[in-house]
Design a protein around this motif. Structure first.
Motif, PDB file in Angstrom:
ATOM      1  N   LEU A 128       0.796  -1.226   0.000  1.00 30.64           N
ATOM      2  CA  LEU A 128       0.000   0.000   0.000  1.00 30.64           C
ATOM      3  C   LEU A 128       0.828   1.274   0.000  1.00 30.64           C
ATOM      4  CD1 LEU A 128      -2.872  -0.933   2.485  1.00 30.64           C
ATOM      5  CD2 LEU A 128      -2.849  -1.086  -0.005  1.00 30.64           C
ATOM      6  N   ARG A 129       1.969   1.244   0.665  1.00 30.19           N
ATOM      7  CA  ARG A 129       2.754   2.483   0.768  1.00 30.19           C
ATOM      8  C   ARG A 129       3.192   3.010  -0.598  1.00 30.19           C
ATOM      9  NH1 ARG A 129       6.857   1.756   5.229  1.00 30.19           N
ATOM     10  NH2 ARG A 129       4.911   1.714   6.428  1.00 30.19           N
ATOM     11  N   PRO A 130       3.646   2.158  -1.530  1.00 29.51           N
ATOM     12  CA  PRO A 130       3.981   2.691  -2.863  1.00 29.51           C
ATOM     13  C   PRO A 130       2.780   3.299  -3.578  1.00 29.51           C
ATOM     14  CG  PRO A 130       4.991   0.536  -2.547  1.00 29.51           C
ATOM     15  CD  PRO A 130       4.057   0.744  -1.410  1.00 29.51           C
ATOM     16  N   LEU A 131       1.569   2.904  -3.194  1.00 25.15           N
ATOM     17  CA  LEU A 131       0.363   3.450  -3.811  1.00 25.15           C
ATOM     18  C   LEU A 131      -0.120   4.718  -3.109  1.00 25.15           C
ATOM     19  CD1 LEU A 131      -1.626   0.119  -4.372  1.00 25.15           C
ATOM     20  CD2 LEU A 131      -0.222   1.364  -6.027  1.00 25.15           C
ATOM     21  N   GLY A 132       0.614   5.133  -2.089  1.00 25.74           N
ATOM     22  CA  GLY A 132       0.241   6.345  -1.373  1.00 25.74           C
ATOM     23  C   GLY A 132      -0.773   6.128  -0.276  1.00 25.74           C
ATOM     24  N   VAL A 133      -1.013   4.865   0.102  1.00 21.39           N
ATOM     25  CA  VAL A 133      -1.972   4.542   1.163  1.00 21.39           C
ATOM     26  C   VAL A 133      -1.191   4.138   2.404  1.00 21.39           C
ATOM     27  CG1 VAL A 133      -3.901   3.100   1.866  1.00 21.39           C
ATOM     28  CG2 VAL A 133      -3.653   3.773  -0.538  1.00 21.39           C
ATOM     29  N   GLY A 134      -1.300   4.929   3.458  1.00 19.17           N
ATOM     30  CA  GLY A 134      -0.594   4.632   4.692  1.00 19.17           C
ATOM     31  C   GLY A 134      -1.478   3.905   5.693  1.00 19.17           C
ATOM     32  N   LEU A 135      -0.889   3.628   6.844  1.00 17.11           N
ATOM     33  CA  LEU A 135      -1.648   2.970   7.905  1.00 17.11           C
ATOM     34  C   LEU A 135      -2.719   3.908   8.436  1.00 17.11           C
ATOM     35  CD1 LEU A 135       1.227   1.223   9.917  1.00 17.11           C
ATOM     36  CD2 LEU A 135      -0.226   0.251   8.133  1.00 17.11           C
ATOM     37  N   GLY A 136      -3.909   3.373   8.675  1.00 13.02           N
ATOM     38  CA  GLY A 136      -5.026   4.168   9.173  1.00 13.02           C
ATOM     39  C   GLY A 136      -6.199   3.274   9.495  1.00 13.02           C
ATOM     40  N   LEU A 137      -7.378   3.845   9.482  1.00  9.09           N
ATOM     41  CA  LEU A 137      -8.577   3.078   9.814  1.00  9.09           C
ATOM     42  C   LEU A 137      -8.807   1.950   8.812  1.00  9.09           C
ATOM     43  CD1 LEU A 137     -11.079   2.726  11.604  1.00  9.09           C
ATOM     44  CD2 LEU A 137     -12.259   4.383  10.145  1.00  9.09           C
ATOM     45  N   PHE A 138      -8.508   2.201   7.543  1.00 12.40           N
ATOM     46  CA  PHE A 138      -8.701   1.168   6.522  1.00 12.40           C
ATOM     47  C   PHE A 138      -7.856  -0.061   6.824  1.00 12.40           C
ATOM     48  CE2 PHE A 138      -7.040  -0.734   2.569  1.00 12.40           C
ATOM     49  CZ  PHE A 138      -8.212  -1.262   2.072  1.00 12.40           C
ATOM     50  N   THR A 139      -6.592   0.126   7.180  1.00 12.39           N
ATOM     51  CA  THR A 139      -5.727  -1.016   7.467  1.00 12.39           C
ATOM     52  C   THR A 139      -6.148  -1.723   8.747  1.00 12.39           C
ATOM     53  OG1 THR A 139      -4.147   0.512   8.509  1.00 12.39           O
ATOM     54  CG2 THR A 139      -3.757  -0.090   6.214  1.00 12.39           C
ATOM     55  N   VAL A 210      -3.666  -6.193  19.905  1.00 13.77           N
ATOM     56  CA  VAL A 210      -2.334  -6.555  19.386  1.00 13.77           C
ATOM     57  C   VAL A 210      -2.240  -6.241  17.895  1.00 13.77           C
ATOM     58  CG1 VAL A 210      -0.683  -8.417  19.071  1.00 13.77           C
ATOM     59  CG2 VAL A 210      -2.075  -8.343  21.137  1.00 13.77           C
ATOM     60  N   VAL A 211      -3.174  -6.770  17.101  1.00 15.40           N
ATOM     61  CA  VAL A 211      -3.159  -6.507  15.661  1.00 15.40           C
ATOM     62  C   VAL A 211      -3.360  -5.021  15.393  1.00 15.40           C
ATOM     63  CG1 VAL A 211      -4.360  -6.956  13.483  1.00 15.40           C
ATOM     64  CG2 VAL A 211      -3.915  -8.829  15.072  1.00 15.40           C
ATOM     65  N   THR A 212      -4.205  -4.373  16.189  1.00 17.07           N
ATOM     66  CA  THR A 212      -4.460  -2.943  16.005  1.00 17.07           C
ATOM     67  C   THR A 212      -3.192  -2.122  16.185  1.00 17.07           C
ATOM     68  OG1 THR A 212      -6.654  -3.329  16.944  1.00 17.07           O
ATOM     69  CG2 THR A 212      -5.976  -1.047  16.669  1.00 17.07           C
ATOM     70  N   THR A 213      -2.351  -2.519  17.130  1.00 18.74           N
ATOM     71  CA  THR A 213      -1.104  -1.786  17.389  1.00 18.74           C
ATOM     72  C   THR A 213      -0.220  -1.728  16.151  1.00 18.74           C
ATOM     73  OG1 THR A 213      -1.176  -2.486  19.709  1.00 18.74           O
ATOM     74  CG2 THR A 213       0.927  -1.691  18.871  1.00 18.74           C
ATOM     75  N   PHE A 214      -0.231  -2.803  15.358  1.00 16.42           N
ATOM     76  CA  PHE A 214       0.642  -2.868  14.184  1.00 16.42           C
ATOM     77  C   PHE A 214      -0.011  -2.318  12.920  1.00 16.42           C
ATOM     78  CE2 PHE A 214       2.523  -5.992  16.996  1.00 16.42           C
ATOM     79  CZ  PHE A 214       3.884  -5.820  16.802  1.00 16.42           C
ATOM     80  N   THR A 215      -1.325  -2.149  12.931  1.00 17.40           N
ATOM     81  CA  THR A 215      -2.010  -1.721  11.706  1.00 17.40           C
ATOM     82  C   THR A 215      -2.599  -0.317  11.793  1.00 17.40           C
ATOM     83  OG1 THR A 215      -4.045  -2.830  12.467  1.00 17.40           O
ATOM     84  CG2 THR A 215      -2.581  -4.079  11.018  1.00 17.40           C
ATOM     85  N   ALA A 216      -2.647   0.268  12.982  1.00 16.44           N
ATOM     86  CA  ALA A 216      -3.196   1.620  13.126  1.00 16.44           C
ATOM     87  C   ALA A 216      -2.102   2.654  12.888  1.00 16.44           C
ATOM     88  CB  ALA A 216      -3.801   1.797  14.517  1.00 16.44           C
ATOM     89  N   GLY A 217      -2.398   3.629  12.087  1.00 18.85           N
ATOM     90  CA  GLY A 217      -1.437   4.688  11.816  1.00 18.85           C
ATOM     91  C   GLY A 217      -1.523   5.798  12.840  1.00 18.85           C
ATOM     92  N   PRO A 218      -0.733   6.840  12.681  1.00 22.46           N
ATOM     93  CA  PRO A 218      -0.783   7.982  13.599  1.00 22.46           C
ATOM     94  C   PRO A 218      -2.168   8.620  13.606  1.00 22.46           C
ATOM     95  CG  PRO A 218       1.163   8.088  12.179  1.00 22.46           C
ATOM     96  CD  PRO A 218       0.292   6.999  11.639  1.00 22.46           C
ATOM     97  N   GLY A 219      -2.668   8.906  14.798  1.00 30.59           N
ATOM     98  CA  GLY A 219      -3.968   9.545  14.920  1.00 30.59           C
ATOM     99  C   GLY A 219      -5.137   8.589  14.950  1.00 30.59           C
ATOM    100  N   VAL A 220      -4.901   7.303  14.714  1.00 35.57           N
ATOM    101  CA  VAL A 220      -5.970   6.300  14.772  1.00 35.57           C
ATOM    102  C   VAL A 220      -5.824   5.537  16.083  1.00 35.57           C
ATOM    103  CG1 VAL A 220      -6.972   4.260  13.705  1.00 35.57           C
ATOM    104  CG2 VAL A 220      -6.047   6.087  12.271  1.00 35.57           C
ATOM    105  N   GLN A 221      -6.782   5.728  16.955  1.00 35.49           N
ATOM    106  CA  GLN A 221      -6.707   5.133  18.292  1.00 35.49           C
ATOM    107  C   GLN A 221      -8.044   4.514  18.656  1.00 35.49           C
ATOM    108  OE1 GLN A 221      -6.233   7.734  21.845  1.00 35.49           O
ATOM    109  NE2 GLN A 221      -4.372   6.556  22.244  1.00 35.49           N
ATOM    110  N   THR A 222      -8.056   3.207  18.820  1.00 38.99           N
ATOM    111  CA  THR A 222      -9.264   2.516  19.247  1.00 38.99           C
ATOM    112  C   THR A 222      -9.382   2.584  20.765  1.00 38.99           C
ATOM    113  OG1 THR A 222      -8.117   0.385  19.393  1.00 38.99           O
ATOM    114  CG2 THR A 222      -9.143   0.951  17.275  1.00 38.99           C
ATOM    115  N   LEU A 223     -10.507   2.140  21.287  1.00 45.11           N
ATOM    116  CA  LEU A 223     -10.727   2.205  22.727  1.00 45.11           C
ATOM    117  C   LEU A 223      -9.716   1.364  23.510  1.00 45.11           C
ATOM    118  CD1 LEU A 223     -12.709   3.797  24.436  1.00 45.11           C
ATOM    119  CD2 LEU A 223     -14.160   1.769  24.568  1.00 45.11           C
ATOM    120  N   PRO A 224      -9.422   0.128  23.093  1.00 49.10           N
ATOM    121  CA  PRO A 224      -8.380  -0.620  23.817  1.00 49.10           C
ATOM    122  C   PRO A 224      -7.023   0.072  23.798  1.00 49.10           C
ATOM    123  CG  PRO A 224      -9.685  -2.119  22.492  1.00 49.10           C
ATOM    124  CD  PRO A 224     -10.096  -0.730  22.104  1.00 49.10           C
ATOM    125  N   LEU A 225      -6.656   0.691  22.664  1.00 53.85           N
ATOM    126  CA  LEU A 225      -5.390   1.423  22.615  1.00 53.85           C
ATOM    127  C   LEU A 225      -5.415   2.628  23.551  1.00 53.85           C
ATOM    128  CD1 LEU A 225      -4.423   1.421  18.805  1.00 53.85           C
ATOM    129  CD2 LEU A 225      -3.418   0.074  20.656  1.00 53.85           C
TER     130      LEU A 225
END
Length: 271
Positions: A128-139, A210-225
């Motif tokens: 995704l990064r070469p396509l300009g898509v970073g870590l975020g809610l989608f990931t 655990v999975v959220t920690t590795f797939t959430a980008g800056p500014g994306v924070q779930t309740l467990p995080l």
């Protein structure tokens, strides 16, 4: 099987001890959320709802709750579509490698979360990064969907294996086309399994960290995080207890509903 009185007493004591180990810490969190003392002294000097009002006014907690809801709903929607299609393919058709497909579908739920998180983080960075898509809610949604699919698949495939295909064949023999047979016969039979699988998938996604920690980008924070980040801050301890109680409640409700739906499905299949 008949058990002696000492054996029954021993089993009850063992069961009681097991339940105490599981649920006593949860009850302690509930008490701490009502404790007027910020340091969570024991026994509490009284009870108050002050921290509940403070938690409601906390914009960070509200934002994290909204992110968790969106991630859970998104992952559940993907899991319902992919898990149901895979279940029908495996349960209703014979093809080479069918058991291998079933194994590959179930494998993600057995893998350690940290392994899945590292693998997804590497894959997202490579693809995704070469396509300009970073870590975020989608990931985050995609990451959660990888193991939520298993929950839906297991529920639906188990229901289909208990449902004879002759029901659909009888409907088509009476003049119904395949889509009508599915809508009138198959879907009502698998609907409880779909609802149960969807509820369990949502609950699993909602409290995943655990999975959220590795797939959430800056500014994306779930309740467990949010809980994990704030639990070491002394001034936030009572608010964290309140949010933890809310997280438990929002996880218990879908699990209980799924259990009731699964029980009703099992009871119907025995009739």
């Amino acid at each position: 099987m008949h058990l002696s009185r000492p054996a029954r007493i021993a089993l009850r004591l063992a069961a009681g001890l097991g339940f105490a180990v599981i649920y006593a810490p949860l009850l302690l969190v509930v008490v701490n959320s009502l404790n007027p003392d910020r340091s969570a002294s024991w026994p509490p000097p009284g009870l108050t709802l002050h921290w509940w009002a403070t938690a409601w006014d906390n914009s960070g907690a509200r934002s994290a709750l909204w992110v968790s809801l969106k991630a859970g709903l998104g992952a559940t929607a993907i899991a319902l579509v992919l898990g149901t299609l895979a279940a029908f393919a495996v349960a209703r058709h014979r093809f080479f490698g069918r058991e291998t497909v079933s194994f590959v579908l179930v494998l993600p739920i057995a893998l350690p979360g940290i392994v899945t998180g590292i693998a997804l983080n590497s894959a997202f960075g490579t693809v995704l990064r070469p396509l300009g898509v970073g870590l975020g809610l989608f990931t985050v949604v995609v990451g959660h969907a990888t193991f939520c699919v298993v929950i839906v698949y297991n529920n639906v495939v188990a229901r289909l294996r208990r449902t004879p295909g002759s029901y659909e064949e009888a409907a088509m023999d009476l003049g119904a086309h395949s889509l009508r047979a599915f809508a009138d016969v198959t879907f009502p039979l698998v609907r409880p399994a779909l609802l149960a699988g969807g509820l369990l998938a949502f609950a699993l996604s909602f409290d995943e960290i655990v999975v959220t920690t590795f797939t959430a980008g800056p500014g994306v924070q779930t309740l467990p995080l949010w809980i994990f980040e704030n639990m070491t801050r002394p001034r936030q301890a009572p608010v964290v207890s309140v949010v933890a109680v809310v997280l438990v409640a929002l996880s218990v409700i879908p699990v209980y509903a799924a259990q009731r739906l699964s029980s009703d499905t099992a009871a119907t299949s025995r009739v």
